[in-house]
Motif scaffolding. Sequence first.
Motif, mmCIF file in Angstrom:
data_model
loop_
_atom_site.group_PDB
_atom_site.id
_atom_site.type_symbol
_atom_site.label_atom_id
_atom_site.label_comp_id
_atom_site.label_asym_id
_atom_site.label_seq_id
_atom_site.Cartn_x
_atom_site.Cartn_y
_atom_site.Cartn_z
ATOM 1 N N ASN A 6 20.112 -8.098 3.899
ATOM 2 C CA ASN A 6 18.671 -7.114 3.925
ATOM 3 C C ASN A 6 18.031 -7.646 2.229
ATOM 4 O O ASN A 6 18.113 -8.707 1.642
ATOM 5 N N PHE A 7 17.300 -6.353 1.227
ATOM 6 C CA PHE A 7 15.850 -6.446 0.808
ATOM 7 C C PHE A 7 16.799 -6.801 -0.432
ATOM 8 O O PHE A 7 16.436 -7.480 -1.180
ATOM 9 N N ARG A 8 17.807 -7.219 -0.887
ATOM 10 C CA ARG A 8 18.795 -7.120 -1.772
ATOM 11 C C ARG A 8 18.715 -8.797 -2.664
ATOM 12 O O ARG A 8 19.003 -9.491 -3.193
ATOM 13 N N ASP A 9 18.864 -9.914 -1.137
ATOM 14 C CA ASP A 9 18.693 -10.772 -0.668
ATOM 15 C C ASP A 9 17.608 -11.546 -1.261
ATOM 16 O O ASP A 9 17.393 -12.698 -1.584
ATOM 17 N N LEU A 10 16.730 -10.696 -1.274
ATOM 18 C CA LEU A 10 14.940 -11.366 -1.276
ATOM 19 C C LEU A 10 14.981 -11.456 -2.587
ATOM 20 O O LEU A 10 15.014 -10.945 -3.579
ATOM 21 N N SER A 48 7.615 0.590 -7.483
ATOM 22 C CA SER A 48 6.103 1.023 -6.142
ATOM 23 C C SER A 48 6.083 -0.146 -6.359
ATOM 24 O O SER A 48 6.884 -0.176 -5.159
ATOM 25 N N ILE A 49 6.188 -1.564 -7.169
ATOM 26 C CA ILE A 49 6.633 -3.074 -6.486
ATOM 27 C C ILE A 49 7.969 -3.634 -5.046
ATOM 28 O O ILE A 49 7.458 -4.279 -3.953
ATOM 29 N N PRO A 50 9.072 -3.081 -6.096
ATOM 30 C CA PRO A 50 10.425 -3.725 -5.270
ATOM 31 C C PRO A 50 10.579 -2.611 -4.050
ATOM 32 O O PRO A 50 11.447 -2.319 -3.418
ATOM 33 N N SER A 51 9.972 -1.240 -4.461
ATOM 34 C CA SER A 51 10.210 -0.728 -3.497
ATOM 35 C C SER A 51 9.874 0.038 -2.081
ATOM 36 O O SER A 51 10.532 -0.211 -1.359
ATOM 37 N N ASN A 52 8.199 -0.497 -2.925
ATOM 38 C CA ASN A 52 7.345 -1.189 -1.083
ATOM 39 C C ASN A 52 8.491 -2.417 -0.301
ATOM 40 O O ASN A 52 8.398 -2.374 0.879
ATOM 41 N N ILE A 53 9.011 -3.374 -1.466
ATOM 42 C CA ILE A 53 8.810 -4.528 -0.184
ATOM 43 C C ILE A 53 10.296 -4.277 -0.514
ATOM 44 O O ILE A 53 10.439 -4.389 1.207
ATOM 45 N N ALA A 54 11.306 -3.537 -0.451
ATOM 46 C CA ALA A 54 12.563 -2.993 0.180
ATOM 47 C C ALA A 54 12.608 -1.979 1.663
ATOM 48 O O ALA A 54 12.697 -2.076 2.387
ATOM 49 N N GLU A 55 11.065 -1.226 1.134
ATOM 50 C CA GLU A 55 11.155 -0.058 2.093
ATOM 51 C C GLU A 55 9.953 -0.496 3.145
ATOM 52 O O GLU A 55 10.711 -0.640 4.991
ATOM 53 N N GLY A 56 9.174 -1.578 3.085
ATOM 54 C CA GLY A 56 8.746 -2.784 4.559
ATOM 55 C C GLY A 56 9.987 -3.423 4.865
ATOM 56 O O GLY A 56 9.809 -3.385 6.363
ATOM 57 N N PHE A 57 10.727 -3.820 4.491
ATOM 58 C CA PHE A 57 11.653 -4.705 5.121
ATOM 59 C C PHE A 57 12.405 -4.001 6.111
ATOM 60 O O PHE A 57 13.054 -4.374 7.127
ATOM 61 N N ASN A 58 12.509 -2.543 6.120
ATOM 62 C CA ASN A 58 13.578 -2.352 6.592
ATOM 63 C C ASN A 58 12.965 -1.610 8.048
ATOM 64 O O ASN A 58 13.015 -0.301 8.808
ATOM 65 N N ARG A 59 11.092 -1.944 8.078
ATOM 66 C CA ARG A 59 10.986 -1.395 8.736
ATOM 67 C C ARG A 59 11.019 -1.473 10.669
ATOM 68 O O ARG A 59 11.938 -3.164 10.143
ATOM 69 N N LYS A 60 10.594 -1.602 11.862
ATOM 70 C CA LYS A 60 10.513 -2.247 12.840
ATOM 71 C C LYS A 60 10.246 -3.269 13.330
ATOM 72 O O LYS A 60 10.515 -4.495 13.834
ATOM 73 N N HIS A 61 8.422 -3.603 12.594
ATOM 74 C CA HIS A 61 7.871 -3.720 13.270
ATOM 75 C C HIS A 61 6.942 -5.231 11.869
ATOM 76 O O HIS A 61 6.878 -4.127 10.906
ATOM 77 N N ASN A 62 6.994 -6.059 11.731
ATOM 78 C CA ASN A 62 5.520 -6.924 11.280
ATOM 79 C C ASN A 62 5.082 -5.812 10.589
ATOM 80 O O ASN A 62 4.983 -6.667 9.273
ATOM 81 N N GLU A 64 4.087 -2.809 9.818
ATOM 82 C CA GLU A 64 4.826 -1.419 9.017
ATOM 83 C C GLU A 64 5.130 -3.180 7.983
ATOM 84 O O GLU A 64 4.925 -2.141 6.456
ATOM 85 N N TYR A 65 5.821 -3.730 8.198
ATOM 86 C CA TYR A 65 6.457 -4.754 6.736
ATOM 87 C C TYR A 65 5.354 -4.972 5.927
ATOM 88 O O TYR A 65 5.247 -5.092 4.375
ATOM 89 N N ARG A 66 4.048 -5.966 6.653
ATOM 90 C CA ARG A 66 3.099 -6.370 6.297
ATOM 91 C C ARG A 66 2.024 -5.290 4.813
ATOM 92 O O ARG A 66 1.331 -5.341 4.111
ATOM 93 N N GLN A 67 2.357 -4.646 5.616
ATOM 94 C CA GLN A 67 1.452 -3.044 4.589
ATOM 95 C C GLN A 67 2.460 -2.114 3.930
ATOM 96 O O GLN A 67 1.814 -2.773 2.883
ATOM 97 N N PHE A 68 3.289 -2.755 3.735
ATOM 98 C CA PHE A 68 4.283 -2.349 2.621
ATOM 99 C C PHE A 68 4.132 -3.337 1.645
ATOM 100 O O PHE A 68 3.940 -3.196 -0.216
ATOM 101 N N LEU A 69 3.544 -4.438 1.830
ATOM 102 C CA LEU A 69 3.902 -5.394 0.888
ATOM 103 C C LEU A 69 2.541 -5.616 0.675
ATOM 104 O O LEU A 69 1.923 -5.793 -0.911
ATOM 105 N N TYR A 70 1.353 -4.877 0.970
ATOM 106 C CA TYR A 70 -0.110 -4.332 0.419
ATOM 107 C C TYR A 70 0.091 -4.316 -0.600
ATOM 108 O O TYR A 70 -0.571 -4.004 -1.499
ATOM 109 N N VAL A 71 0.852 -2.611 -0.205
ATOM 110 C CA VAL A 71 0.950 -1.798 -1.217
ATOM 111 C C VAL A 71 1.557 -2.382 -2.156
ATOM 112 O O VAL A 71 0.971 -2.189 -3.685
#
Length: 118
Positions: A6-10, A48-62, A64-71
Amino acid sequence: MEKIRNFRDLEIWKLGKSIVVDVYRATKGFPKEEIYGLVSQMRRAAVSIPSNIAEGFNRKHNAEYRQFLYVALGSCAELETHVEIAHDLAFVMVAQRDELLERLDHESKMLRNLIKRL
């Protein structure tokens, strides 16, 4: 190397979370009139930084994940600007500014690398 469950491992999330703690500590001594100004802006950008990393990690598609990482990457740049302004206003000293900027630069590089790999 352990499997990321999960994102906590990142490591990128862990660094982001530690930046939040540093920003909260740094802004604790800011003038009271800044509580709804620079303090609020810095804390919001930091969270916003770790929150968006966490939210993006739990998205189904890369994508979407990439968009959260850009945020999250944008929040890093926003926070860098706030740190510079706080220094210019003498709310943070040079050493504290440099430490925060170095950590934000590292986080930004990690985000860019992860975005490239997705």
